[in-house]
Design a protein around this motif. Structure first.
Motif, short mmCIF file in Angstrom:
data_model
loop_
_atom_site.label_atom_id
_atom_site.label_comp_id
_atom_site.label_asym_id
_atom_site.label_seq_id
_atom_site.Cartn_x
_atom_site.Cartn_y
_atom_site.Cartn_z
N LEU A 1 -8.38 8.25 9.41
CA LEU A 1 -7.44 8.97 8.55
C LEU A 1 -6.61 7.99 7.74
CD1 LEU A 1 -6.04 11.28 11.36
CD2 LEU A 1 -7.59 12.03 9.55
N ILE A 2 -6.12 8.47 6.61
CA ILE A 2 -5.09 7.69 5.92
C ILE A 2 -3.74 8.32 6.23
CG2 ILE A 2 -6.67 6.96 4.11
CD1 ILE A 2 -5.26 8.95 2.23
N GLY A 3 -2.67 7.60 5.91
CA GLY A 3 -1.34 8.08 6.27
C GLY A 3 -0.97 9.37 5.57
N LYS A 4 -0.09 10.10 6.22
CA LYS A 4 0.42 11.32 5.60
C LYS A 4 1.20 10.96 4.34
CE LYS A 4 1.23 14.59 9.34
NZ LYS A 4 2.29 15.33 10.04
N THR A 5 1.12 11.86 3.38
CA THR A 5 1.88 11.67 2.15
C THR A 5 2.58 12.97 1.79
OG1 THR A 5 -0.04 12.27 0.82
CG2 THR A 5 0.28 9.93 1.27
N GLN A 6 3.53 12.87 0.87
CA GLN A 6 4.27 14.06 0.47
C GLN A 6 3.68 14.75 -0.75
OE1 GLN A 6 8.32 12.35 0.32
NE2 GLN A 6 8.85 13.91 1.84
N SER A 7 2.67 14.16 -1.33
CA SER A 7 2.07 14.79 -2.51
C SER A 7 0.65 14.30 -2.67
CB SER A 7 2.88 14.42 -3.77
OG SER A 7 2.71 13.05 -4.05
N SER A 8 -0.13 15.04 -3.41
CA SER A 8 -1.51 14.62 -3.67
C SER A 8 -1.52 13.34 -4.49
CB SER A 8 -2.28 15.73 -4.38
OG SER A 8 -1.64 16.07 -5.59
N TYR A 9 -0.51 13.17 -5.35
CA TYR A 9 -0.42 11.94 -6.14
C TYR A 9 -0.29 10.74 -5.21
CZ TYR A 9 1.43 8.32 -9.18
OH TYR A 9 1.63 7.14 -9.82
N VAL B 1 0.85 -1.20 0.00
CA VAL B 1 0.00 0.00 0.00
C VAL B 1 0.89 1.25 0.00
CG1 VAL B 1 -2.10 -0.95 1.02
CG2 VAL B 1 -0.22 -0.30 2.50
N PRO B 2 1.61 1.50 -1.07
CA PRO B 2 2.51 2.66 -1.10
C PRO B 2 1.74 3.98 -1.07
CG PRO B 2 2.31 1.70 -3.29
CD PRO B 2 1.59 0.77 -2.35
N GLY B 3 2.44 4.99 -0.58
CA GLY B 3 1.81 6.32 -0.50
C GLY B 3 2.38 7.08 0.68
N HIS B 4 2.18 6.57 1.86
CA HIS B 4 2.83 7.17 3.03
C HIS B 4 4.34 6.99 2.91
CE1 HIS B 4 3.67 8.24 7.18
NE2 HIS B 4 4.31 7.10 7.34
N SER B 5 4.71 5.81 2.49
CA SER B 5 6.10 5.52 2.11
C SER B 5 6.04 4.52 0.97
CB SER B 5 6.89 4.95 3.30
OG SER B 5 6.38 3.68 3.65
N PRO B 6 7.08 4.46 0.16
CA PRO B 6 7.03 3.52 -0.98
C PRO B 6 6.98 2.07 -0.55
CG PRO B 6 8.78 5.15 -1.27
CD PRO B 6 8.29 5.30 0.14
N ASP B 7 7.50 1.78 0.67
CA ASP B 7 7.60 0.39 1.12
C ASP B 7 6.49 -0.01 2.09
OD1 ASP B 7 8.43 2.02 3.18
OD2 ASP B 7 9.96 0.62 3.90
N SER B 8 5.40 0.75 2.13
CA SER B 8 4.35 0.46 3.11
C SER B 8 3.64 -0.86 2.82
CB SER B 8 3.32 1.59 3.14
OG SER B 8 3.84 2.75 3.73
N LEU B 9 3.50 -1.64 3.88
CA LEU B 9 2.78 -2.91 3.79
C LEU B 9 1.68 -2.96 4.85
CD1 LEU B 9 5.75 -5.48 3.58
CD2 LEU B 9 4.25 -4.80 1.70
N VAL B 10 0.65 -3.73 4.56
CA VAL B 10 -0.35 -4.11 5.56
C VAL B 10 -0.25 -5.62 5.70
CG1 VAL B 10 -2.81 -4.31 6.06
CG2 VAL B 10 -1.91 -2.18 5.10
N PHE B 11 -0.27 -6.10 6.94
CA PHE B 11 -0.23 -7.54 7.19
C PHE B 11 -1.59 -7.99 7.71
CE2 PHE B 11 4.19 -6.13 7.86
CZ PHE B 11 4.83 -6.92 6.93
N ARG B 12 -2.11 -9.06 7.15
CA ARG B 12 -3.34 -9.66 7.65
C ARG B 12 -3.03 -10.99 8.31
NH1 ARG B 12 -6.76 -13.52 6.49
NH2 ARG B 12 -5.83 -13.99 4.46
N ILE B 13 -3.40 -11.10 9.57
CA ILE B 13 -3.29 -12.37 10.29
C ILE B 13 -4.69 -12.70 10.78
CG2 ILE B 13 -2.16 -13.65 12.14
CD1 ILE B 13 0.04 -11.54 12.17
N GLY B 14 -5.30 -13.71 10.20
CA GLY B 14 -6.70 -14.00 10.52
C GLY B 14 -7.56 -12.80 10.18
N GLY B 15 -8.32 -12.33 11.16
CA GLY B 15 -9.18 -11.17 10.93
C GLY B 15 -8.58 -9.88 11.44
N ALA B 16 -7.28 -9.87 11.67
CA ALA B 16 -6.61 -8.66 12.17
C ALA B 16 -5.70 -8.10 11.08
CB ALA B 16 -5.79 -8.99 13.42
N LEU B 17 -5.87 -6.81 10.82
CA LEU B 17 -5.08 -6.12 9.80
C LEU B 17 -4.14 -5.13 10.48
CD1 LEU B 17 -8.14 -5.57 7.52
CD2 LEU B 17 -6.08 -6.76 6.73
#
Lengths: 201, 210
Positions: free
Chosen positions: A135-143, A109-125
Protein backbone atom coordinates in the motif's frame (compact mmCIF):
# COMPACT_ATOMS: atom_id res chain seq x y z
CA UNK A 1 24.84 -2.07 10.38
CA UNK A 2 22.52 -3.58 12.94
CA UNK A 3 18.84 -2.84 12.71
CA UNK A 4 16.53 -3.25 15.68
CA UNK A 5 12.79 -3.08 15.12
CA UNK A 6 10.54 -2.15 17.97
CA UNK A 7 6.80 -2.61 17.55
CA UNK A 8 5.08 0.16 19.43
CA UNK A 9 1.49 -0.38 20.45
CA UNK A 10 1.14 3.38 20.45
CA UNK A 11 -0.20 3.77 16.93
CA UNK A 12 1.02 0.26 16.01
CA UNK A 13 4.16 1.92 14.69
CA UNK A 14 7.61 0.60 13.92
CA UNK A 15 10.53 2.25 15.68
CA UNK A 16 13.94 1.43 14.25
CA UNK A 17 17.25 1.62 16.06
CA UNK A 18 20.17 1.44 13.64
CA UNK A 19 23.47 0.62 15.32
CA UNK A 20 26.99 1.11 14.09
CA UNK A 21 29.24 -1.31 15.97
CA UNK A 22 32.41 0.16 14.50
CA UNK A 23 32.04 3.52 16.20
CA UNK A 24 29.44 2.53 18.79
CA UNK A 25 26.95 5.10 17.66
CA UNK A 26 23.30 4.61 16.84
CA UNK A 27 20.39 6.48 15.39
CA UNK A 28 16.65 6.07 15.72
CA UNK A 29 14.16 6.31 12.89
CA UNK A 30 10.70 7.52 13.96
CA UNK A 31 10.67 7.59 17.78
CA UNK A 32 7.01 6.62 18.27
CA UNK A 33 7.90 5.95 21.86
CA UNK A 34 10.85 5.70 24.20
CA UNK A 35 10.71 2.97 26.79
CA UNK A 36 12.90 0.70 28.88
CA UNK A 37 13.15 -1.85 26.09
CA UNK A 38 14.59 0.59 23.56
CA UNK A 39 16.77 2.23 26.19
CA UNK A 40 18.06 -1.19 27.21
CA UNK A 41 19.12 -2.05 23.71
CA UNK A 42 20.94 1.24 23.28
CA UNK A 43 22.76 0.87 26.56
CA UNK A 44 23.38 -2.88 26.37
CA UNK A 45 25.22 -2.35 23.11
CA UNK A 46 27.12 0.63 24.44
CA UNK A 47 25.78 2.92 21.76
CA UNK A 48 25.75 6.68 21.90
CA UNK A 49 22.49 7.81 20.34
CA UNK A 50 23.64 10.68 18.15
CA UNK A 51 20.83 11.13 15.64
CA UNK A 52 17.08 10.83 15.31
CA UNK A 53 15.52 10.69 11.86
CA UNK A 54 11.88 11.71 11.51
CA UNK A 55 10.08 10.53 8.38
CA UNK A 56 7.13 12.82 9.09
CA UNK A 57 5.71 14.82 11.93
CA UNK A 58 2.74 12.70 12.95
CA UNK A 59 2.35 11.94 16.63
CA UNK A 60 2.46 8.16 16.19
CA UNK A 61 6.00 8.54 14.94
CA UNK A 62 7.43 11.27 17.15
CA UNK A 63 5.80 10.92 20.57
CA UNK A 64 9.00 9.49 22.08
CA UNK A 65 11.15 12.36 20.85
CA UNK A 66 10.86 14.42 24.01
CA UNK A 67 11.97 11.57 26.28
CA UNK A 68 14.77 10.55 23.95
CA UNK A 69 16.16 14.07 23.89
CA UNK A 70 16.03 14.24 27.67
CA UNK A 71 18.38 11.27 27.81
CA UNK A 72 20.57 11.72 24.74
CA UNK A 73 22.10 14.72 23.04
CA UNK A 74 21.00 13.70 19.57
CA UNK A 75 20.63 15.77 16.42
CA UNK A 76 17.16 15.54 14.92
CA UNK A 77 16.79 15.35 11.14
CA UNK A 78 13.46 16.05 9.44
CA UNK A 79 11.94 17.96 6.55
CA UNK A 80 10.92 20.79 8.85
CA UNK A 81 13.15 23.01 10.94
CA UNK A 82 11.37 21.89 14.09
CA UNK A 83 9.37 18.87 15.23
CA UNK A 84 7.31 18.82 18.41
CA UNK A 85 9.03 22.02 19.46
CA UNK A 86 12.54 20.67 19.02
CA UNK A 87 14.93 22.18 16.49
CA UNK A 88 15.86 19.98 13.53
CA UNK A 89 18.34 19.92 10.74
CA UNK A 90 15.94 20.60 7.87
CA UNK A 91 16.63 18.26 4.97
CA UNK A 92 16.09 18.82 1.29
CA UNK A 93 15.16 16.29 -1.38
CA UNK A 94 18.22 14.32 -2.37
CA UNK A 95 20.33 15.64 0.46
CA UNK A 96 23.11 13.32 1.56
CA UNK A 97 24.36 13.63 5.10
CA UNK A 98 26.24 11.61 7.70
CA UNK A 99 24.81 10.54 11.03
CA UNK A 100 25.69 7.69 13.34
CA UNK A 101 28.65 6.95 11.09
CA UNK A 102 26.34 6.17 8.17
CA UNK A 103 25.91 7.94 4.88
CA UNK A 104 22.22 8.70 4.58
CA UNK A 105 20.21 9.97 1.64
CA UNK A 106 16.87 11.71 2.16
CA UNK A 107 14.10 11.67 -0.44
CA UNK A 108 11.13 14.00 -0.27
CA UNK A 109 7.89 12.07 -0.90
CA UNK A 110 4.98 14.39 -0.04
CA UNK A 111 1.43 13.13 -0.17
CA UNK A 112 0.66 11.36 3.08
CA UNK A 113 1.98 14.51 4.69
CA UNK A 114 3.75 17.49 3.13
CA UNK A 115 6.91 16.76 5.12
CA UNK A 116 7.21 13.04 4.34
CA UNK A 117 10.74 11.76 3.84
CA UNK A 118 12.27 8.40 3.01
CA UNK A 119 15.75 7.69 4.36
CA UNK A 120 18.15 5.32 2.61
CA UNK A 121 20.96 3.81 4.63
CA UNK A 122 22.89 1.34 2.50
CA UNK A 123 20.30 -0.99 1.03
CA UNK A 124 17.65 -0.23 3.63
CA UNK A 125 14.88 2.26 2.90
CA UNK A 126 13.01 3.67 5.88
CA UNK A 127 9.78 4.74 4.24
CA UNK A 128 7.66 5.99 7.15
CA UNK A 129 4.03 6.22 6.11
CA UNK A 130 4.74 7.06 2.49
CA UNK A 131 5.12 3.43 1.46
CA UNK A 132 3.97 0.29 3.24
CA UNK A 133 3.98 -3.34 2.17
CA UNK A 134 1.36 -3.51 -0.56
CA UNK A 135 0.00 0.00 0.00
CA UNK A 136 0.95 3.61 -0.27
CA UNK A 137 0.26 6.05 2.55
CA UNK A 138 -3.14 7.48 3.19
CA UNK A 139 -3.77 10.85 1.67
CA UNK A 140 -6.44 13.51 2.04
CA UNK A 141 -7.12 13.90 -1.66
CA UNK A 142 -6.70 12.11 -4.95
CA UNK A 143 -4.25 14.84 -5.94
CA UNK A 144 -2.05 13.94 -2.98
CA UNK A 145 -2.35 10.24 -3.79
CA UNK A 146 -1.23 10.82 -7.36
CA UNK A 147 1.61 13.08 -6.20
CA UNK A 148 2.75 10.47 -3.68
CA UNK A 149 2.60 7.59 -6.16
CA UNK A 150 4.51 9.53 -8.79
CA UNK A 151 7.18 10.62 -6.33
CA UNK A 152 7.57 7.09 -5.00
CA UNK A 153 7.96 5.77 -8.52
CA UNK A 154 10.71 8.22 -9.34
CA UNK A 155 12.55 8.17 -6.00
CA UNK A 156 12.03 4.73 -4.48
CA UNK A 157 10.92 2.23 -7.11
CA UNK A 158 13.97 3.00 -9.22
CA UNK A 159 16.18 1.54 -6.51
CA UNK A 160 17.51 -2.04 -6.89
CA UNK A 161 14.98 -4.85 -6.43
CA UNK A 162 16.79 -6.29 -3.41
CA UNK A 163 16.75 -3.12 -1.35
CA UNK A 164 14.56 -3.61 1.67
CA UNK A 165 11.59 -1.48 2.67
CA UNK A 166 11.24 -0.79 6.40
CA UNK A 167 7.93 1.04 6.80
CA UNK A 168 6.39 2.99 9.65
CA UNK A 169 3.66 0.39 10.05
CA UNK A 170 3.37 -3.26 9.13
CA UNK A 171 5.78 -5.82 7.75
CA UNK A 172 8.93 -5.23 5.70
CA UNK A 173 9.17 -5.63 1.97
CA UNK A 174 11.56 -5.14 -0.92
CA UNK A 175 11.63 -2.65 -3.75
CA UNK A 176 11.02 -5.40 -6.30
CA UNK A 177 7.94 -6.65 -4.47
CA UNK A 178 6.47 -3.16 -4.14
CA UNK A 179 7.10 -2.35 -7.77
CA UNK A 180 5.21 -5.48 -8.83
CA UNK A 181 2.39 -5.77 -6.30
CA UNK A 182 1.67 -2.52 -4.46
CA UNK A 183 -1.97 -1.64 -5.14
CA UNK A 184 -1.22 2.04 -4.61
CA UNK A 185 0.40 2.15 -8.03
CA UNK A 186 -2.59 0.60 -9.77
CA UNK A 187 -4.28 2.90 -12.29
CA UNK A 188 -7.35 4.40 -10.67
CA UNK A 189 -6.24 3.72 -7.10
CA UNK A 190 -6.27 7.39 -6.18
CA UNK A 191 -9.86 7.92 -7.29
CA UNK A 192 -11.01 4.65 -5.77
CA UNK A 193 -9.58 5.17 -2.32
CA UNK A 194 -8.50 8.65 -1.47
CA UNK A 195 -11.85 10.38 -1.69
CA UNK A 196 -13.14 8.08 1.03
CA UNK A 197 -10.53 9.05 3.58
CA UNK A 198 -11.11 12.07 5.71
CA UNK A 199 -9.14 11.01 8.74
CA UNK A 200 -5.71 9.66 9.26
CA UNK A 201 -3.09 9.67 11.92
CA UNK B 1 -1.86 -11.51 20.09
CA UNK B 2 1.92 -11.14 20.14
CA UNK B 3 3.96 -9.61 22.87
CA UNK B 4 3.00 -5.99 23.27
CA UNK B 5 6.33 -4.67 22.18
CA UNK B 6 9.31 -6.48 20.83
CA UNK B 7 12.80 -5.48 19.97
CA UNK B 8 14.72 -7.66 17.58
CA UNK B 9 18.25 -7.26 16.35
CA UNK B 10 19.53 -8.09 12.92
CA UNK B 11 22.98 -7.68 11.50
CA UNK B 12 21.90 -6.99 7.97
CA UNK B 13 23.40 -8.73 5.00
CA UNK B 14 25.88 -6.37 3.56
CA UNK B 15 24.23 -5.23 0.32
CA UNK B 16 27.52 -5.60 -1.52
CA UNK B 17 26.96 -5.40 -5.24
CA UNK B 18 28.20 -7.98 -7.70
CA UNK B 19 31.62 -7.01 -9.04
CA UNK B 20 30.73 -8.04 -12.60
CA UNK B 21 30.53 -4.95 -14.82
CA UNK B 22 26.98 -3.73 -15.27
CA UNK B 23 25.46 -6.21 -12.84
CA UNK B 24 23.21 -4.68 -10.22
CA UNK B 25 22.57 -7.83 -8.21
CA UNK B 26 23.84 -8.45 -4.72
CA UNK B 27 26.91 -10.61 -4.31
CA UNK B 28 26.45 -14.18 -3.14
CA UNK B 29 27.68 -15.23 0.27
CA UNK B 30 31.46 -15.53 0.38
CA UNK B 31 31.97 -14.06 -3.08
CA UNK B 32 32.29 -10.69 -4.74
CA UNK B 33 29.97 -11.94 -7.49
CA UNK B 34 26.32 -12.79 -7.65
CA UNK B 35 25.31 -16.37 -8.33
CA UNK B 36 24.72 -15.67 -12.02
CA UNK B 37 28.31 -14.46 -12.48
CA UNK B 38 29.93 -16.89 -10.06
CA UNK B 39 32.55 -19.07 -11.77
CA UNK B 40 31.23 -22.16 -10.01
CA UNK B 41 27.67 -21.51 -8.83
CA UNK B 42 27.01 -25.16 -8.06
CA UNK B 43 29.97 -25.33 -5.68
CA UNK B 44 29.00 -22.03 -4.05
CA UNK B 45 25.48 -23.27 -3.42
CA UNK B 46 26.68 -26.62 -2.14
CA UNK B 47 28.98 -24.85 0.32
CA UNK B 48 26.13 -22.74 1.69
CA UNK B 49 23.82 -25.75 1.90
CA UNK B 50 26.49 -27.62 3.85
CA UNK B 51 26.95 -24.63 6.13
CA UNK B 52 23.22 -24.41 6.80
CA UNK B 53 23.05 -28.10 7.56
CA UNK B 54 25.99 -28.08 9.95
CA UNK B 55 25.41 -24.87 11.91
CA UNK B 56 22.66 -24.03 14.42
CA UNK B 57 21.71 -21.02 12.35
CA UNK B 58 22.88 -18.18 10.21
CA UNK B 59 23.18 -14.44 10.49
CA UNK B 60 23.77 -11.89 7.80
CA UNK B 61 23.62 -14.54 5.06
CA UNK B 62 23.02 -13.56 1.45
CA UNK B 63 21.83 -16.69 -0.29
CA UNK B 64 19.83 -14.96 -3.02
CA UNK B 65 19.10 -17.34 -5.87
CA UNK B 66 20.25 -20.45 -4.05
CA UNK B 67 18.75 -23.84 -4.79
CA UNK B 68 18.07 -25.97 -1.76
CA UNK B 69 16.60 -29.44 -2.06
CA UNK B 70 16.03 -32.15 0.50
CA UNK B 71 17.63 -30.48 3.51
CA UNK B 72 16.72 -31.00 7.14
CA UNK B 73 17.14 -27.67 8.94
CA UNK B 74 14.71 -28.09 11.82
CA UNK B 75 15.22 -25.79 14.79
CA UNK B 76 17.72 -23.46 13.11
CA UNK B 77 17.76 -19.73 13.73
CA UNK B 78 18.14 -17.32 10.81
CA UNK B 79 18.66 -13.61 11.37
CA UNK B 80 18.87 -10.96 8.67
CA UNK B 81 19.21 -13.50 5.85
CA UNK B 82 18.27 -13.13 2.20
CA UNK B 83 16.81 -16.04 0.24
CA UNK B 84 15.47 -13.71 -2.44
CA UNK B 85 14.81 -15.58 -5.68
CA UNK B 86 15.74 -18.90 -4.11
CA UNK B 87 14.37 -22.27 -5.12
CA UNK B 88 13.60 -24.26 -2.00
CA UNK B 89 12.18 -27.77 -2.29
CA UNK B 90 11.55 -30.46 0.29
CA UNK B 91 13.29 -28.59 3.11
CA UNK B 92 12.32 -29.09 6.73
CA UNK B 93 12.21 -25.78 8.61
CA UNK B 94 10.12 -27.12 11.49
CA UNK B 95 10.55 -25.08 14.65
CA UNK B 96 12.93 -22.64 12.96
CA UNK B 97 13.23 -18.97 13.82
CA UNK B 98 13.44 -16.38 11.06
CA UNK B 99 13.94 -12.71 11.97
CA UNK B 100 13.96 -10.14 9.19
CA UNK B 101 14.55 -12.77 6.52
CA UNK B 102 13.57 -12.25 2.91
CA UNK B 103 12.15 -14.91 0.57
CA UNK B 104 10.85 -12.49 -2.06
CA UNK B 105 10.32 -14.00 -5.52
CA UNK B 106 11.38 -17.40 -4.24
CA UNK B 107 9.87 -20.74 -5.15
CA UNK B 108 8.99 -22.80 -2.10
CA UNK B 109 7.63 -26.26 -2.69
CA UNK B 110 6.84 -29.17 -0.38
CA UNK B 111 8.51 -27.52 2.60
CA UNK B 112 7.57 -27.70 6.25
CA UNK B 113 7.66 -24.52 8.33
CA UNK B 114 5.34 -25.91 11.00
CA UNK B 115 6.00 -24.61 14.49
CA UNK B 116 8.26 -21.90 13.08
CA UNK B 117 8.67 -18.42 14.47
CA UNK B 118 8.82 -16.01 11.55
CA UNK B 119 8.83 -12.36 12.57
CA UNK B 120 9.12 -9.28 10.42
CA UNK B 121 9.86 -11.24 7.26
CA UNK B 122 8.89 -11.07 3.62
CA UNK B 123 7.68 -13.68 1.14
CA UNK B 124 6.55 -11.06 -1.38
CA UNK B 125 5.90 -12.37 -4.87
CA UNK B 126 6.92 -15.88 -3.96
CA UNK B 127 5.36 -19.10 -5.14
CA UNK B 128 4.48 -21.38 -2.26
CA UNK B 129 3.11 -24.81 -3.09
CA UNK B 130 2.19 -27.78 -0.92
CA UNK B 131 3.86 -26.28 2.14
CA UNK B 132 2.91 -26.23 5.81
CA UNK B 133 3.11 -23.22 8.11
CA UNK B 134 0.89 -24.94 10.70
CA UNK B 135 1.02 -23.84 14.32
CA UNK B 136 3.52 -21.10 13.60
CA UNK B 137 4.09 -17.54 14.70
CA UNK B 138 3.99 -15.51 11.48
CA UNK B 139 3.96 -12.00 12.89
CA UNK B 140 4.46 -8.88 10.75
CA UNK B 141 5.04 -11.05 7.65
CA UNK B 142 4.59 -9.92 4.08
CA UNK B 143 2.95 -12.35 1.62
CA UNK B 144 1.95 -9.64 -0.86
CA UNK B 145 1.83 -10.93 -4.41
CA UNK B 146 2.51 -14.47 -3.25
CA UNK B 147 0.87 -17.33 -5.09
CA UNK B 148 -0.18 -19.79 -2.41
CA UNK B 149 -1.36 -23.21 -3.50
CA UNK B 150 -2.31 -26.20 -1.35
CA UNK B 151 -0.61 -24.64 1.62
CA UNK B 152 -1.77 -24.59 5.22
CA UNK B 153 -1.41 -21.90 7.86
CA UNK B 154 -3.84 -23.55 10.28
CA UNK B 155 -3.29 -22.93 13.97
CA UNK B 156 -0.96 -20.00 13.30
CA UNK B 157 -0.77 -16.49 14.62
CA UNK B 158 -0.63 -14.17 11.61
CA UNK B 159 -0.89 -10.90 13.51
CA UNK B 160 -0.22 -7.83 11.33
CA UNK B 161 0.70 -9.90 8.27
CA UNK B 162 -0.39 -9.07 4.73
CA UNK B 163 -1.80 -11.00 1.79
CA UNK B 164 -2.32 -8.26 -0.79
CA UNK B 165 -2.43 -8.73 -4.57
CA UNK B 166 -1.62 -12.40 -4.36
CA UNK B 167 -3.41 -15.55 -5.37
CA UNK B 168 -4.60 -18.02 -2.78
CA UNK B 169 -5.92 -21.38 -3.90
CA UNK B 170 -6.84 -24.49 -1.91
CA UNK B 171 -5.27 -23.20 1.28
CA UNK B 172 -6.28 -23.54 4.92
CA UNK B 173 -6.28 -20.73 7.47
CA UNK B 174 -8.23 -22.62 10.12
CA UNK B 175 -8.05 -21.61 13.79
CA UNK B 176 -5.73 -18.75 13.00
CA UNK B 177 -5.34 -15.39 14.69
CA UNK B 178 -6.05 -12.93 11.89
CA UNK B 179 -6.02 -9.71 13.90
CA UNK B 180 -4.84 -6.82 11.72
CA UNK B 181 -4.15 -9.24 8.85
CA UNK B 182 -4.75 -7.75 5.39
CA UNK B 183 -6.54 -10.24 3.14
CA UNK B 184 -6.94 -8.41 -0.16
CA UNK B 185 -5.81 -11.01 -2.70
CA UNK B 186 -6.47 -10.58 -6.36
CA UNK B 187 -7.80 -14.13 -6.51
CA UNK B 188 -8.99 -16.52 -3.85
CA UNK B 189 -10.57 -19.95 -4.20
CA UNK B 190 -11.03 -22.99 -2.03
CA UNK B 191 -9.79 -21.24 1.12
CA UNK B 192 -10.99 -22.30 4.55
CA UNK B 193 -11.04 -19.85 7.47
CA UNK B 194 -12.93 -22.16 9.82
CA UNK B 195 -12.47 -21.15 13.45
CA UNK B 196 -10.45 -18.02 12.63
CA UNK B 197 -11.31 -14.48 13.70
CA UNK B 198 -11.96 -13.21 10.20
CA UNK B 199 -13.90 -10.21 11.55
CA UNK B 200 -10.63 -8.80 12.83
CA UNK B 201 -8.93 -9.12 9.45
CA UNK B 202 -8.94 -6.27 6.96
CA UNK B 203 -10.57 -7.34 3.73
CA UNK B 204 -11.01 -4.15 1.79
CA UNK B 205 -9.26 -0.87 1.26
CA UNK B 206 -11.97 1.08 3.07
CA UNK B 207 -10.90 -0.21 6.45
CA UNK B 208 -7.22 0.51 6.67
CA UNK B 209 -5.64 1.41 9.96
CA UNK B 210 -2.68 3.23 8.51
Amino acid sequence: MKIYQHYSLYGFSNVYLVGNDEIKEALVVDPAEMNASILGHIEKNGYALTAILVTHNHVHHVRGLKTMLKIYNAQVYAANSSVAGFPCHALRDGEIFRAGGFEIEAYSVPGHSPDSLVFRIGGALFTGDALHAGLIGKTQSSYNAITLAERLKSRILDQPDEYIILPGHGPPSTVGTERAFNVGFDPGYAKRVSSRYDFFV
Amino acid sequence: MPAAANVYAWPMHGFQRCAAPGCGSLSFQGSSLCLAHHPDPAAAQTAIAALLASEPGAKDLNAAGIKLDGLELAGRKFIGCSFIGASIRRVLFTGCTFLLCFFDRSSIEACDFSGANVEFGSFGGSSIVNTSFENSELIHCNFDGARLTETTFSGSNLYDSRFISGEIGACDFENCDLKRVYFIPSRQSGVSFKGSNTMEAIKDLEHLYL
